[in-house]
Design an enzyme around this catalytic site. Structure first.
Site, mmCIF file in Angstrom:
data_model
loop_
_atom_site.group_PDB
_atom_site.id
_atom_site.type_symbol
_atom_site.label_atom_id
_atom_site.label_comp_id
_atom_site.label_asym_id
_atom_site.label_seq_id
_atom_site.Cartn_x
_atom_site.Cartn_y
_atom_site.Cartn_z
ATOM 1 N N TYR A 31 -9.234 -4.233 2.784
ATOM 2 C CA TYR A 31 -9.007 -3.833 4.169
ATOM 3 C C TYR A 31 -8.995 -2.318 4.275
ATOM 4 C CZ TYR A 31 -4.163 -2.444 3.264
ATOM 5 O OH TYR A 31 -3.046 -1.789 2.804
ATOM 6 N N ARG A 50 -14.378 4.270 0.865
ATOM 7 C CA ARG A 50 -13.371 3.567 0.053
ATOM 8 C C ARG A 50 -13.533 2.053 0.188
ATOM 9 N NH1 ARG A 50 -7.252 5.216 1.085
ATOM 10 N NH2 ARG A 50 -7.556 3.965 2.959
ATOM 11 N N ARG A 102 -11.851 -24.432 -2.747
ATOM 12 C CA ARG A 102 -11.003 -23.613 -3.619
ATOM 13 C C ARG A 102 -11.355 -23.761 -5.101
ATOM 14 N NH1 ARG A 102 -6.431 -23.631 -6.647
ATOM 15 N NH2 ARG A 102 -4.984 -21.879 -6.380
ATOM 16 N N HIS A 104 -11.179 -20.874 -8.568
ATOM 17 C CA HIS A 104 -10.835 -19.483 -8.876
ATOM 18 C C HIS A 104 -12.083 -18.616 -9.020
ATOM 19 C CE1 HIS A 104 -6.860 -21.087 -9.451
ATOM 20 N NE2 HIS A 104 -6.381 -19.875 -9.640
ATOM 21 N N LYS A 149 -8.151 -1.234 -2.456
ATOM 22 C CA LYS A 149 -7.282 -1.517 -1.298
ATOM 23 C C LYS A 149 -7.384 -3.001 -0.945
ATOM 24 C CE LYS A 149 -6.119 0.635 3.178
ATOM 25 N NZ LYS A 149 -4.690 0.829 2.973
ATOM 26 N N GLU A 181 3.467 5.839 -5.911
ATOM 27 C CA GLU A 181 3.259 6.007 -4.459
ATOM 28 C C GLU A 181 4.274 5.178 -3.696
ATOM 29 O OE1 GLU A 181 -0.708 4.579 -3.447
ATOM 30 O OE2 GLU A 181 -0.568 3.038 -4.978
ATOM 31 N N LEU A 205 -3.525 4.236 -4.871
ATOM 32 C CA LEU A 205 -4.646 4.232 -3.933
ATOM 33 C C LEU A 205 -4.968 5.693 -3.597
ATOM 34 C CD1 LEU A 205 -6.401 2.279 -2.160
ATOM 35 C CD2 LEU A 205 -4.969 3.055 -0.286
HETATM 36 C C1 LIG Z 1 -0.515 1.703 -1.474
HETATM 37 C C2 LIG Z 1 -1.001 2.746 -0.535
HETATM 38 N N1 LIG Z 1 -1.013 4.027 -0.920
HETATM 39 C C3 LIG Z 1 -1.436 5.012 -0.101
HETATM 40 C C4 LIG Z 1 -1.870 4.736 1.190
HETATM 41 C C5 LIG Z 1 -2.305 5.867 2.077
HETATM 42 O O1 LIG Z 1 -3.694 5.826 2.262
HETATM 43 P P1 LIG Z 1 -4.363 6.415 3.585
HETATM 44 O O2 LIG Z 1 -3.905 7.822 3.700
HETATM 45 O O3 LIG Z 1 -5.811 6.319 3.323
HETATM 46 O O4 LIG Z 1 -3.895 5.574 4.709
HETATM 47 C C6 LIG Z 1 -1.900 3.410 1.626
HETATM 48 C C7 LIG Z 1 -2.376 3.089 2.971
HETATM 49 O O5 LIG Z 1 -2.263 2.004 3.448
HETATM 50 C C8 LIG Z 1 -1.458 2.386 0.742
HETATM 51 O O6 LIG Z 1 -1.465 1.105 1.129
#
Ligand SMILES: Cc1ncc(COP(=O)(O)O)c(C=O)c1O
Length: 291
Positions: A31, A50, A102, A104, A149, A181, A205
């Site tokens: 997403y 991304r 379904r 895997h 993501k 993070e 991320l």
């Molecule tokens: C785990 C994680 N880290 C960092 C971010 C920040 O990313 P962005 O600045 O691209 O929204 C997000 C955004 O949803 C996230 O889910």
């Protein structure tokens, strides 16, 4: 509010997917979330890049919406028909591997990816930002591909819930003694005048807001390094903040119920909050660079 689902526009309340969608069954999808100001998407291309990279990692064929022209036209209609042309909003886009019995392993017959997009009103968290927010720390229980993501967000959900239950805005995840993070934002610290954030690798991320903040810092002459911040350094940092699409640039003034530095948003954070607002408004055509 309008939704876009597999090429069709419909009220979000009536939009449905199959119970055999691999997103529903396995979390087999990715997403993106964009910030929108007055109908214009912020950082269209970087978010799309991304998304394309995540789809490629999961070997899901990229649907048409990964093209900026298609994305912009879908976003335009969603925003206009949902009454969100004025002010701030967010666009949510999800792509899953599609519908199949379904198993895997990937479906034996190729599936059409499921493509879903919708918009929501967004209110920048001005009041909280002025005084600064609280965070907790929590073990990072996630897998080792946090750079993708994916829609599998259970550790992030549990981390955020733990934060909310302790009256905090978010949880900063700790792996092997360093801050990776937040539940949906990247973490920055100012230590000895230097801005520091975890390097982009498989453990975080690569946030778009993070990238923009690093560019703004460079332009402002603020020294920045992409090096991990230890848990101990987090607690004794001069300044802390989160950066993410829906978190914005958010000063953190309390960590695990202890005060960070003076307990007020610090000067570098405050400067970056301001620079980020200007950057957003210029990019979305709210103000021109010459005014
Ligand atoms: C785990 C994680 N880290 C960092 C971010 C920040 O990313 P962005 O600045 O691209 O929204 C997000 C955004 O949803 C996230 O889910």
């Amino acid at each position: 509010v309008l939704a876009y689902l597999n090429g069709q526009y419909q009220p979000r309340s009536g939009a449905t997917i199959s119970v055999e969608d691999r997103g529903f069954v396995f979390g087999d999808g990715v997403y993106e979330v964009w910030r929108i100001v007055n109908g214009t998407l912020f950082e269209t291309e970087r978010h799309l890049a991304r998304l394309a990279s995540g789809l490629n990692e999961l070997r899901i064929p990229a649907p048409d919406i990964v093209h900026p022209d298609v994305l912009n036209s879908v976003a335009k209609r969603l925003v206009a028909e949902s009454g969100l042309l004025d002010g701030e909003a967010t666009l949510y886009l999800e792509v899953t591997r599609g519908v199949a019995p379904r198993t895997h392993q990937f479906p034996s017959k190729p599936t059409n990816p499921t493509v879903y997009a919708t918009v929501n009103r967004f209110s920048p968290p001005e009041e909280l930002r002025a005084k600064g927010a609280a965070c907790i720390t929590i073990p990072d229980l996630r897998w080792l591909r946090c750079d993708i993501k994916t829609i599998q967000l259970l550790p992030n959900v549990l981390a955020k819930q733990a934060a909310v239950e302790r009256g905090a805005l978010d949880a900063i995840m700790i792996r092997d003694g360093v801050a990776t993070e937040g539940s949906h934002a990247n973490v920055f610290a100012v230590i000895d005048g230097v801005l520091r954030t975890h390097p982009t690798n498989h453990l975080i991320l690569a946030g778009i807001t993070r990238a923009v903040v690093l560019e703004l810092a460079a332009n402002a002459g603020i020294r920045a390094v992409e090096e991990p911040v230890t848990e101990a350094e987090l607690a004794s940092a001069d300044e802390l903040f989160l950066a993410g699409t829906t978190t914005d640039v958010m000063p953190i003034v309390r960590l695990n119920d202890a005060v960070i530095a003076s307990g007020q948003p610090g000067p570098i954070t405050t400067r970056l909050v301001r620079e980020f607002r200007v950057c957003l408004d210029v990019a979305c055509g709210v103000v021109s660079t010459t005014t």
